[in-house]
Design a protein around this motif. Structure first.
Motif, PDB file in Angstrom:
ATOM      1  N   GLY A 286     -29.715  26.701  41.868  1.00  0.00           N
ATOM      2  CA  GLY A 286     -28.580  27.465  42.299  1.00  0.00           C
ATOM      3  C   GLY A 286     -27.139  26.689  42.533  1.00  0.00           C
ATOM      4  O   GLY A 286     -27.174  25.721  41.938  1.00  0.00           O
ATOM      5  N   THR A 287     -26.237  27.307  43.396  1.00  0.00           N
ATOM      6  CA  THR A 287     -25.062  26.590  43.377  1.00  0.00           C
ATOM      7  C   THR A 287     -24.552  26.620  44.877  1.00  0.00           C
ATOM      8  O   THR A 287     -24.969  27.281  45.398  1.00  0.00           O
ATOM      9  CB  THR A 287     -23.656  27.469  42.497  1.00  0.00           C
ATOM     10  OG1 THR A 287     -23.707  28.871  43.024  1.00  0.00           O
ATOM     11  CG2 THR A 287     -24.132  27.470  41.201  1.00  0.00           C
ATOM     12  N   GLY A 288     -23.905  25.658  45.064  1.00  0.00           N
ATOM     13  CA  GLY A 288     -23.619  25.290  46.301  1.00  0.00           C
ATOM     14  C   GLY A 288     -21.946  25.366  46.813  1.00  0.00           C
ATOM     15  O   GLY A 288     -21.195  25.291  45.747  1.00  0.00           O
ATOM     16  N   ILE A 289     -21.680  25.770  47.950  1.00  0.00           N
ATOM     17  CA  ILE A 289     -20.363  25.973  48.411  1.00  0.00           C
ATOM     18  C   ILE A 289     -20.078  25.335  49.762  1.00  0.00           C
ATOM     19  O   ILE A 289     -20.842  25.576  50.630  1.00  0.00           O
ATOM     20  CB  ILE A 289     -19.795  27.383  48.299  1.00  0.00           C
ATOM     21  CG1 ILE A 289     -18.146  27.380  48.429  1.00  0.00           C
ATOM     22  CG2 ILE A 289     -20.438  28.183  48.972  1.00  0.00           C
ATOM     23  CD1 ILE A 289     -17.534  28.943  48.059  1.00  0.00           C
ATOM     24  N   TRP A 290     -18.840  24.531  50.051  1.00  0.00           N
ATOM     25  CA  TRP A 290     -18.849  24.574  51.337  1.00  0.00           C
ATOM     26  C   TRP A 290     -17.702  25.199  52.178  1.00  0.00           C
ATOM     27  O   TRP A 290     -16.447  25.725  51.318  1.00  0.00           O
ATOM     28  CB  TRP A 290     -17.935  22.830  51.389  1.00  0.00           C
ATOM     29  CG  TRP A 290     -18.865  21.733  51.166  1.00  0.00           C
ATOM     30  CD1 TRP A 290     -18.988  21.008  50.078  1.00  0.00           C
ATOM     31  CD2 TRP A 290     -19.652  21.077  51.933  1.00  0.00           C
ATOM     32  NE1 TRP A 290     -19.800  19.903  49.976  1.00  0.00           N
ATOM     33  CE2 TRP A 290     -20.518  20.120  51.658  1.00  0.00           C
ATOM     34  CE3 TRP A 290     -20.079  21.453  53.423  1.00  0.00           C
ATOM     35  CZ2 TRP A 290     -21.258  19.505  52.111  1.00  0.00           C
ATOM     36  CZ3 TRP A 290     -20.993  20.689  54.170  1.00  0.00           C
ATOM     37  CH2 TRP A 290     -21.561  19.479  53.385  1.00  0.00           C
TER      38      TRP A 290
ATOM     39  N   THR B  48     -34.730  39.728  35.126  1.00  0.00           N
ATOM     40  CA  THR B  48     -34.304  38.277  35.514  1.00  0.00           C
ATOM     41  C   THR B  48     -35.033  37.787  36.778  1.00  0.00           C
ATOM     42  O   THR B  48     -34.658  38.657  37.892  1.00  0.00           O
ATOM     43  CB  THR B  48     -32.691  38.299  35.911  1.00  0.00           C
ATOM     44  OG1 THR B  48     -31.980  38.780  34.568  1.00  0.00           O
ATOM     45  CG2 THR B  48     -32.289  36.766  35.898  1.00  0.00           C
ATOM     46  N   ILE B  49     -35.515  36.835  36.643  1.00  0.00           N
ATOM     47  CA  ILE B  49     -36.340  36.340  37.864  1.00  0.00           C
ATOM     48  C   ILE B  49     -35.687  35.017  38.286  1.00  0.00           C
ATOM     49  O   ILE B  49     -35.367  33.998  37.398  1.00  0.00           O
ATOM     50  CB  ILE B  49     -37.814  35.917  37.413  1.00  0.00           C
ATOM     51  CG1 ILE B  49     -38.493  37.188  36.830  1.00  0.00           C
ATOM     52  CG2 ILE B  49     -38.731  35.269  38.529  1.00  0.00           C
ATOM     53  CD1 ILE B  49     -38.470  38.472  37.621  1.00  0.00           C
ATOM     54  N   TYR B  50     -35.013  34.764  39.509  1.00  0.00           N
ATOM     55  CA  TYR B  50     -34.259  33.666  40.171  1.00  0.00           C
ATOM     56  C   TYR B  50     -35.276  33.000  40.934  1.00  0.00           C
ATOM     57  O   TYR B  50     -36.021  33.606  41.620  1.00  0.00           O
ATOM     58  CB  TYR B  50     -33.108  34.106  41.085  1.00  0.00           C
ATOM     59  CG  TYR B  50     -32.075  34.909  40.073  1.00  0.00           C
ATOM     60  CD1 TYR B  50     -31.252  34.017  39.504  1.00  0.00           C
ATOM     61  CD2 TYR B  50     -32.063  36.268  39.975  1.00  0.00           C
ATOM     62  CE1 TYR B  50     -29.754  34.748  38.806  1.00  0.00           C
ATOM     63  CE2 TYR B  50     -30.803  36.638  39.218  1.00  0.00           C
ATOM     64  CZ  TYR B  50     -30.019  36.193  38.759  1.00  0.00           C
ATOM     65  OH  TYR B  50     -29.141  36.468  37.859  1.00  0.00           O
ATOM     66  N   ASP B  51     -35.348  31.830  40.741  1.00  0.00           N
ATOM     67  CA  ASP B  51     -36.020  30.893  41.559  1.00  0.00           C
ATOM     68  C   ASP B  51     -35.124  30.994  42.971  1.00  0.00           C
ATOM     69  O   ASP B  51     -33.994  30.972  43.026  1.00  0.00           O
ATOM     70  CB  ASP B  51     -36.207  29.229  41.047  1.00  0.00           C
ATOM     71  CG  ASP B  51     -36.929  29.243  39.977  1.00  0.00           C
ATOM     72  OD1 ASP B  51     -38.023  30.068  40.052  1.00  0.00           O
ATOM     73  OD2 ASP B  51     -36.931  28.490  39.176  1.00  0.00           O
ATOM     74  N   LEU B  52     -36.033  30.475  43.947  1.00  0.00           N
ATOM     75  CA  LEU B  52     -35.335  30.375  45.282  1.00  0.00           C
ATOM     76  C   LEU B  52     -34.476  29.178  45.137  1.00  0.00           C
ATOM     77  O   LEU B  52     -34.551  28.139  44.254  1.00  0.00           O
ATOM     78  CB  LEU B  52     -36.457  30.085  46.367  1.00  0.00           C
ATOM     79  CG  LEU B  52     -37.580  31.162  46.763  1.00  0.00           C
ATOM     80  CD1 LEU B  52     -38.339  30.887  47.550  1.00  0.00           C
ATOM     81  CD2 LEU B  52     -36.510  32.376  47.272  1.00  0.00           C
ATOM     82  N   PRO B  53     -33.416  29.178  45.792  1.00  0.00           N
ATOM     83  CA  PRO B  53     -32.262  28.078  45.762  1.00  0.00           C
ATOM     84  C   PRO B  53     -32.753  27.146  46.547  1.00  0.00           C
ATOM     85  O   PRO B  53     -33.636  27.131  47.347  1.00  0.00           O
ATOM     86  CB  PRO B  53     -30.999  28.602  46.421  1.00  0.00           C
ATOM     87  CG  PRO B  53     -31.596  29.764  47.297  1.00  0.00           C
ATOM     88  CD  PRO B  53     -32.677  30.349  46.636  1.00  0.00           C
TER      89      PRO B  53
ATOM     90  N   SER C 212     -26.714  29.191  46.816  1.00  0.00           N
ATOM     91  CA  SER C 212     -27.258  30.608  46.561  1.00  0.00           C
ATOM     92  C   SER C 212     -27.612  30.477  45.024  1.00  0.00           C
ATOM     93  O   SER C 212     -27.165  29.654  44.239  1.00  0.00           O
ATOM     94  CB  SER C 212     -25.882  31.520  46.594  1.00  0.00           C
ATOM     95  OG  SER C 212     -25.357  31.395  47.881  1.00  0.00           O
ATOM     96  N   ASN C 213     -28.663  31.447  44.810  1.00  0.00           N
ATOM     97  CA  ASN C 213     -29.121  31.517  43.393  1.00  0.00           C
ATOM     98  C   ASN C 213     -29.442  32.942  43.430  1.00  0.00           C
ATOM     99  O   ASN C 213     -30.731  33.682  43.861  1.00  0.00           O
ATOM    100  CB  ASN C 213     -30.349  30.723  43.312  1.00  0.00           C
ATOM    101  CG  ASN C 213     -30.953  30.419  41.607  1.00  0.00           C
ATOM    102  OD1 ASN C 213     -30.005  30.823  40.889  1.00  0.00           O
ATOM    103  ND2 ASN C 213     -31.909  30.342  41.603  1.00  0.00           N
ATOM    104  N   GLY C 214     -28.635  33.646  42.598  1.00  0.00           N
ATOM    105  CA  GLY C 214     -28.897  34.978  42.040  1.00  0.00           C
ATOM    106  C   GLY C 214     -29.014  35.857  43.285  1.00  0.00           C
ATOM    107  O   GLY C 214     -28.045  35.695  44.291  1.00  0.00           O
ATOM    108  N   VAL C 215     -30.146  36.710  43.283  1.00  0.00           N
ATOM    109  CA  VAL C 215     -30.217  37.454  44.388  1.00  0.00           C
ATOM    110  C   VAL C 215     -31.152  37.000  45.441  1.00  0.00           C
ATOM    111  O   VAL C 215     -31.382  37.494  46.433  1.00  0.00           O
ATOM    112  CB  VAL C 215     -30.741  38.967  43.865  1.00  0.00           C
ATOM    113  CG1 VAL C 215     -29.984  39.864  42.938  1.00  0.00           C
ATOM    114  CG2 VAL C 215     -32.281  38.668  43.333  1.00  0.00           C
TER     115      VAL C 215
END
Length: 527
Positions: A42-46, A10-15, A82-85
């Motif tokens: 990716g996904t964000g969080i506050w 699995t190749i993750y793009d940079l968030p 964040s996006n994966g690793v």
């Protein structure tokens, strides 16, 4: 058999790079909206990093989320994508919540009198910071401590100042209040004018100074009645309805809250006195006269000599009734002046000193040897006449009485002129006899009948003459009498030589000697 295995790569793009949005400064709120950027990858969080409390992030994964339950203070929130690793990207946002500032109160307006410094009284600041500023005024004063609620302001001049007390807190709207400080200049120093002394008037003019600063007013303080001040608020005003007496008026100049200045003026009204020097006088042969002026009801009087043949002496010049001495024949003018304060009135009286009348008789000596005889006496030079003694006379009060005599007698006549002056003369009526002894003589020094003359006494060189008073006291004795007695006693113990005996009737005894029968009788001495 082959064995197979598979592997997943699995190749993750940079968030997406996180952006939590701009810092926020808000006023008096309990909820804010966080606005992060969109997490494309990716996904964000506050999450909350710090703050005054822990509010509720209603949707931590929503880039635009509401935070509730906030209070005043500084908060820091992070938005992490964040996006994966891949390494997460994070950004923070600061939220500052400000409370509303304390409501400003600049204090009550001040209305004060001329001063070079004032004190501002703002309210204490519980939330925010305060500052004093000048809004308007007649000059630029110095606020010593602009951030202090209570502060002194110097370099103040008269006028109206407006100062503003502003309380600010962050982005909240500032609370503002203003105070008006009115500096009243001191009023002009009052001057009611000089005291006035007026004569017999019912009105007067008050002359106060015109104020440069302030408002003026005349007030009645005291006096014998209540007069009318025509224009009480005018520096120059008429006062009417006055009567004699002393009035006090007060000129007051005031300005706002400043202490008024006052000055009193005294106005004295004097009543006009009345002067009456009495009736003109026409006197005869006197050296003094009595001046009779009126006794003034008020004020004081004084006599003055104005004109005359010499300068007489006024015994009591300040008395309404006084003697004047040293008068000679002529016309005198005297003035009686009555003064009451500044009022005065005078009256004059003329005093005429007339010469005595020239009273003479037509015949000074009548001689008869026929016993009882009738003669007509005749006097002139006067208005009225009085003969003495009155015996044998038809009328002793006329100029030409008829006399019937039996013995030698001397008559005196006193004439009075229209001015009251008197003069005298005498008539001797001789009845023939060995001796002619007079029954009266007048030793007054006028050259007429001044001595006790016995006609024929020279024929009796041994005579002795004695005179007695009414009490029988011997007062004069002369042997070989020579007709020289002028009424001066010569008996020791009877004040011999001290002066002439008083007018009156005296008893004499004349001894002739040589055996001759003596004589006795009464003699009237009159001056």
């Amino acid at each position: 058999s082959s064995t197979t295995d598979t592997v997943q790569i699995t190749i993750y793009d940079l968030p997406t790079v996180a952006n939590a949005g701009a810092d926020q400064s808000l006023c008096n709120v309990t909820a804010v909206t966080l606005s992060g950027d969109t997490a494309v990858t990716g996904t964000g969080i506050w999450t909350q990093i710090n703050g005054s409390n822990t509010p509720v992030i209603t949707s931590t994964g929503n880039q635009n989320t509401t935070v509730i339950g906030m209070m005043a203070g500084v908060y820091e929130f992070s938005w992490t994508i964040s996006n994966g690793v891949c390494s997460s990207t994070t950004d923070t946002v600061q939220i500052t919540i400000y409370d509303l500032p304390t409501v400003a109160n600049a204090g009550v307006d001040q209305n004060i009198c001329d001063t070079s410094l004032i004190t501002l009284h703002g309210n204490d600041v519980l939330t925010g910071t305060g500052i004093w500023t000048l809004v308007s005024g007649p000059n630029l004063p110095l606020i010593n401590s602009t951030g202090s609620p209570v502060t002194i302001v110097t370099n103040i001049v008269p006028g109206v100042y407006l100062f503003q007390w502003t309380i600010s807190n962050g982005v909240c709207a500032s609370s503002i209040d203003t105070v008006q400080i009115t500096i009243n200049p001191n009023p002009t120093v009052a001057n009611a004018g000089t005291n006035q002394r007026l004569c017999s008037v019912s009105s007067a003019m008050l002359n106060g100074n015109t104020p440069v600063v302030g408002n003026e007013l005349w007030l009645f303080v005291s006096g014998p009645n209540i007069p009318i001040i025509t224009s009480p608020d005018s520096a120059q005003t008429n006062v009417t309805g006055m009567i004699p007496g002393t009035y006090i008026f007060r000129w007051t100049i005031g300005n706002g809250v400043c202490s008024p200045t006052s000055n009193d003026v005294e106005v004295t009204i004097y009543a006009m006195p009345q002067a009456n020097a009495g009736s003109d006088q026409s006197l005869c042969t006197v050296s003094s006269a009595l001046l009779q002026g009126n006794n003034p009801s008020f004020g004081t009087g004084s006599w003055a000599f104005l004109d005359g043949p010499n300068v007489p002496t006024i015994i009591s010049p300040s008395s309404d009734t006084t003697s004047v001495t040293g008068l000679i024949q002529g016309i005198y003018i005297f003035q009686w002046s009555v003064t009451n304060g500044v009022c005065s009135q005078y009256a004059q009286v003329q005093v005429t000193i007339n010469p005595p009348p020239a009273v003479t008789v037509a015949t000074h000596l009548f001689t008869t040897c026929s016993g009882e005889s009738e003669f007509t006496l005749n006097a002139s030079g006067a208005v009225s006449y009085s003969w003495s003694p009155a015996r044998y006379l038809s009328n002793p009060s006329i100029a030409d009485p008829v006399v019937t005599v039996y013995n030698t007698i001397t008559y005196f006549v006193t004439g009075t002129d229209s001015n009251g002056g008197t003069a005298s003369d005498s008539v001797i009526i001789e009845i023939c006899d060995t001796l002619i002894i007079p029954d009266a003589f007048s030793p007054n020094g006028d050259g007429v009948n001044d001595y006790f003359v016995i006609v024929g006494i020279e024929r009796y060189p041994d005579n002795n003459l004695q005179f007695f008073n009414r009490w029988g006291n011997l007062l004069y004795e002369k042997r070989n009498y020579d007709n020289t007695w002028d009424a001066v006693p010569n008996v020791k113990g009877f004040l011999a030589g001290s002066g002439k005996v008083p007018s009156g009737t005296y008893f004499y005894i004349l001894e002739l000697g040589n055996g001759e029968k003596g004589r006795s009788g009464y003699v009237v001495i009159k001056y």
